[in-house]
Design an enzyme around this catalytic site. Structure first.
Site, short mmCIF file in Angstrom:
data_model
loop_
_atom_site.label_atom_id
_atom_site.label_comp_id
_atom_site.label_asym_id
_atom_site.label_seq_id
_atom_site.Cartn_x
_atom_site.Cartn_y
_atom_site.Cartn_z
N TYR A 49 0.82 -1.22 0.00
CA TYR A 49 0.00 0.00 0.00
C TYR A 49 0.86 1.28 0.00
O TYR A 49 0.39 2.32 0.46
CB TYR A 49 -0.94 0.00 1.20
N PHE A 57 -5.46 7.21 7.07
CA PHE A 57 -5.89 5.87 7.46
C PHE A 57 -4.82 4.80 7.20
O PHE A 57 -5.06 3.61 7.42
CB PHE A 57 -7.19 5.48 6.73
N ARG A 85 -12.65 -5.20 -10.83
CA ARG A 85 -13.04 -4.06 -9.99
C ARG A 85 -14.56 -3.90 -9.95
O ARG A 85 -15.13 -3.52 -8.93
CB ARG A 85 -12.41 -2.76 -10.53
N THR A 91 -14.97 1.20 -3.57
CA THR A 91 -14.11 1.09 -2.38
C THR A 91 -14.91 1.18 -1.07
O THR A 91 -14.71 0.38 -0.16
CB THR A 91 -13.06 2.22 -2.39
N ASN A 112 -13.47 -3.78 4.07
CA ASN A 112 -14.16 -3.98 2.79
C ASN A 112 -13.78 -5.26 2.06
O ASN A 112 -13.93 -5.38 0.85
CB ASN A 112 -14.03 -2.74 1.90
N HIS A 115 -9.39 -6.86 -2.05
CA HIS A 115 -8.60 -5.91 -2.84
C HIS A 115 -8.51 -6.41 -4.28
O HIS A 115 -8.39 -7.61 -4.52
CB HIS A 115 -7.16 -5.81 -2.29
N GLU A 126 1.99 -5.81 -8.36
CA GLU A 126 1.47 -6.55 -7.21
C GLU A 126 1.71 -8.06 -7.35
O GLU A 126 2.05 -8.73 -6.37
CB GLU A 126 -0.03 -6.25 -7.02
N1 LIG Z 1 -11.22 6.55 4.33
C1 LIG Z 1 -10.74 5.34 4.59
N2 LIG Z 1 -10.73 4.85 5.85
C2 LIG Z 1 -10.25 3.63 6.13
N3 LIG Z 1 -9.73 2.80 5.20
C3 LIG Z 1 -9.73 3.24 3.93
C4 LIG Z 1 -10.23 4.52 3.56
N4 LIG Z 1 -10.08 4.67 2.22
C5 LIG Z 1 -9.51 3.54 1.80
N5 LIG Z 1 -9.31 2.67 2.80
C6 LIG Z 1 -8.72 1.33 2.74
O1 LIG Z 1 -7.61 1.37 1.89
C7 LIG Z 1 -7.80 0.47 0.81
C8 LIG Z 1 -7.12 1.03 -0.41
O2 LIG Z 1 -7.74 2.23 -0.77
P1 LIG Z 1 -7.86 2.65 -2.29
O3 LIG Z 1 -8.25 4.08 -2.31
O4 LIG Z 1 -6.64 2.20 -3.03
O5 LIG Z 1 -9.15 1.82 -2.72
P2 LIG Z 1 -9.32 0.54 -3.64
O6 LIG Z 1 -8.35 0.58 -4.75
O7 LIG Z 1 -10.77 0.36 -4.00
O8 LIG Z 1 -9.02 -0.59 -2.61
P3 LIG Z 1 -8.05 -1.82 -2.76
O9 LIG Z 1 -6.69 -1.24 -3.12
O10 LIG Z 1 -8.10 -2.46 -1.41
O11 LIG Z 1 -8.65 -2.65 -3.84
C9 LIG Z 1 -9.32 0.33 0.71
O12 LIG Z 1 -9.73 -0.85 0.08
C10 LIG Z 1 -9.71 0.34 2.17
O13 LIG Z 1 -9.48 -0.93 2.77
#
Ligand SMILES: Nc1ncnc2c1ncn2[C@@H]1O[C@H](COP(=O)(O)OP(=O)(O)OP(=O)(O)O)[C@@H](O)[C@H]1O
Length: 148
Positions: A49, A57, A85, A91, A112, A115, A126
């Site tokens: 990440y 967060f 997706r 998300t 959620n 990923h 990845e």
């Molecule tokens: N506002 C937030 N508060 C807490 N956790 C968050 C928040 N926004 C994102 N996340 C966490 O960080 C992960 C990565 O965020 P990102 O914006 O990359 O979303 P995504 O690409 O849909 O998710 P992922 O990478 O998990 O598939 C999210 O899936 C969620 O678990």
């Protein structure tokens, strides 16, 4: 063919959603090319990440990902990154459409369930990070029943 990195997060594992999630990708016609259950170290989660390291967060996200085993997968198929997706949903589960994985099985963004890579380029990175040993080279005999 295009590949995506899909990870069932610790909440998805704990809640018994592994079979359901695999089933959705499998029934769509995508091919499972890599699969392992692994509990990652903090430094590894931070690397996965790293693009989000400035977010407020971030620390909570890393703690969440290392809190238990995850299921790391490589799925293959035409358009699997974008379609994956869509199968996963938005998300924030409050905005994920019913019928998507997050729409059906999650309530808050910090839990959620799953990923999925957001581009072909991040999928490549990845997959290299999570599967340095490489992935399976098997070919499905159903190919001509899925693609014309
Ligand atoms: N506002 C937030 N508060 C807490 N956790 C968050 C928040 N926004 C994102 N996340 C966490 O960080 C992960 C990565 O965020 P990102 O914006 O990359 O979303 P995504 O690409 O849909 O998710 P992922 O990478 O998990 O598939 C999210 O899936 C969620 O678990």
């Amino acid at each position: 063919m295009e590949q995506s990195f899909i990870m069932i997060k610790p909440d998805g594992v704990q809640r018994g959603l592994i079979g359901e999630i695999i089933s959705r990708f499998e029934k769509k016609g995508f091919y499972l090319k890599g699969l392992k259950m692994v509990t990652v170290e903090k430094s590894f989660a931070e690397k996965h990440y790293e693009d989000l390291s400035a977010k407020p967060f971030f620390a909570g996200l890393v703690d969440y990902i290392v809190s238990g085993p995850v299921v790391a997968m490589v799925w293959e198929g035409k358009g699997v990154v974008l379609t994956g997706r869509k199968i996963i949903g938005a998300t924030n589960p409050a905005e994920s459409a019913p019928g998507t994985i997050r729409g059906d099985y999650a309530i808050v963004v910090g839990r959620n369930v799953i990923h999925g890579s957001d581009s072909v380029e991040s999928a490549r990175k990845e997959i290299a990070l999570w599967f340095p040993e490489g992935i399976s080279a098997w070919q499905s005999n159903a190919h001509s029943w899925i693609y014309e």
